[in-house]
Design an enzyme around this catalytic site. Sequence first.
Site, PDB file in Angstrom:
ATOM      1  N   SER A 255      36.701  59.202 -23.146  1.00 12.32           N
ATOM      2  CA  SER A 255      35.707  58.784 -22.170  1.00 12.32           C
ATOM      3  C   SER A 255      36.152  59.119 -20.759  1.00 12.32           C
ATOM      4  O   SER A 255      37.290  59.517 -20.526  1.00 12.32           O
ATOM      5  CB  SER A 255      35.448  57.289 -22.301  1.00 12.32           C
ATOM      6  N   LYS A 256      35.205  58.933 -19.862  1.00 16.37           N
ATOM      7  CA  LYS A 256      35.410  59.191 -18.453  1.00 16.37           C
ATOM      8  C   LYS A 256      36.688  58.544 -17.946  1.00 16.37           C
ATOM      9  O   LYS A 256      37.409  59.108 -17.147  1.00 16.37           O
ATOM     10  CB  LYS A 256      34.193  58.598 -17.732  1.00 16.37           C
TER      11      LYS A 256
END
Length: 484
Positions: A255-256
Amino acid sequence: MDGKKIRTRFAPSPTGFMHLGNLRTALYTYLIAKKNNGDFILRIEDTDRERYVDGAVNVIYNSLKQCGLNWDEGPDIGGNYGPYIQSERMDIYREHASKLIKNAKAYYCFCGKDRMDAIHEEQKSKGLTPFYDRHCRNLSDNEVKQKLSSGTPYVIRQKIPTEGRTIFHDEIYGDITVQNSELDDQILIKSDGMPTYNFANVIDDHTMEITHVVRGNEYLSSAPKYNLLYESFGWEAPVYIHVEQIMRDAAHKLSKRDGDAYFDDFIKQGYLIPAILNYIALLGWAPKGENEIFNLDELKKEFDISGISKSPAIFDPIKMRAINGMYIRALSLEEFISRAKPYVRLACKREDIDYKILCAALQPRTELLTDIPSQVDFIDELPEYETSLFENKKMKTDTENSREILRQLLPMLETLDNYQKNILHDNLMAFVEKSGLKNGQVLFPLRVALSGKTMTPGGGVELCAIIGKDETVRRIKIAIKKLA
Ligand code: GLU
C-alpha cells in the site's frame, strides 16, 4: 471467441499515481493483446467524480509511455470505438439502461436517501449486510410515469432474478457459482445520471468488443452481476482473468504507506524501467522454463495466461533489486555512464575525474542507481577513518606492514607523471613483483589510504586514476602519518 481479433483494455481510474498493481494489470493486458497480434486499448474510467484527481490522466499516459506499453486506441489517439473516456459516453449508458428497463431487466427506483438509510440501519441492527429491499421493483407503469413527470429523483437498478444461480468462468479461478438470491439489485445509473462503475464497465467492454478482461481480484465478487448484465442484453461475456493482489506480506497489501507502491517511487529509487516490468511480470505469473529475465519483447513471446497464479504475489524487494542489478550490468558502458552520472554528481562535484574508469568500476557493483552516491563520496574529500581499517586477515595486512608498504610506494607514485590506468597498473604490478608481496598486500592498503574505506568501486589502480596524482600523493602521506 474463436477467430475474433483479440482486444484487451487497460481501464484505470484517474485517482493518482500509478500503483504497481495497476501497472502489472496494464502489462498483462498489453501482453495478452500483443502476443496474439491483438489491440491494446486504453480507457479512462472517470465516472467516480469523488475520487477523481487532477493530473492523474497524464500520470497514466506518461507511465504507460515510459514503459513502452503503447496503446492502439485511446482518448488521445482515438479509434473506431470511442470516446475512450467514460464521462464522454453518458448517452451510451443511458441508452443501454433504457433498453434494460424496456425489457424488464432493470427498473426505476425512487427510494430517497432517508428511506435507504432507515432500511440499512434496520438491517445492520439485525446483523445483516445492507441490501436493497426491492421496494420499487414492482411499481406499476403509471406510478413510475407519475413520479418521473413530477421530477422525483431516481436511480436505475438491475433486476436480479430472485431464483436460480449464476455461474461465471474465470480463467484463473475456474467456475464460480453464486445463488442469485444473494445478489443485490445493484444501481446501474445513479441519481446524478452517472453510471455506476459496474454498469459502465460492462457496456464499454461490450461496445468496444473487448475479448479479454484482466483486473485485480477485488472485482471477483462483482463478476456474477456483470454476467447477469451480459445475459440481460443477450451478449457474450469476455474472458475474465482476475489476478491476485500484490502483497507486502501474507497479511498486508502493498500500500501507499509502504512508500514504494507506485511506479514513480521505483524510478526515484534508481530502478530501470525494463527491470521494473520484468519483476512485476513475475509477480503473479510463472514462466515455463527456468529463465526469469525477459525484456518487454521477450515477454510478448513468453507470457501465457496459463502461467498466471492463483496464490497471492508477495513483493520481494531483494529479488527486484537483484533483477535490476542484472539489467544494470547488461547496459553498455556508455549507457551506464549517462544514467550513472547524475547519481555520481550527487556526491562528487569534481569535474576532472575520468567517468569511464569510475563507471566501469561502479557498474558491476551497482544494483540500484541510488547505490552510487555512497560509493563515490570519498572522491571530493577523504573521509575520516580509523587505522584499524588497514587490518585485514585475508589480505595479510596490519597497520605496521601497511605503513611500510605505503612508505615504499610513495616515491614511485610521486615520480610517476602519467596517471593513466594502464600505466598505473604496469607500475604497481612491477612494484608488487619486485617486493615479493601478494597483490592484495600492496593494493589493499593503497585502497584504504586513498578512500578511507575497505570497499570501493575499483581497487588501488583505479582509485589512483580516478582521484589523480595530487590527491593520491596527499592521501598516502596522510595515511603514513596516521599509521605512525
Ligand atoms: N477502473 C478500474 C480500476 O481502476 C478498472 C477495473 C477493471 O479493469 O475492470 O480499478
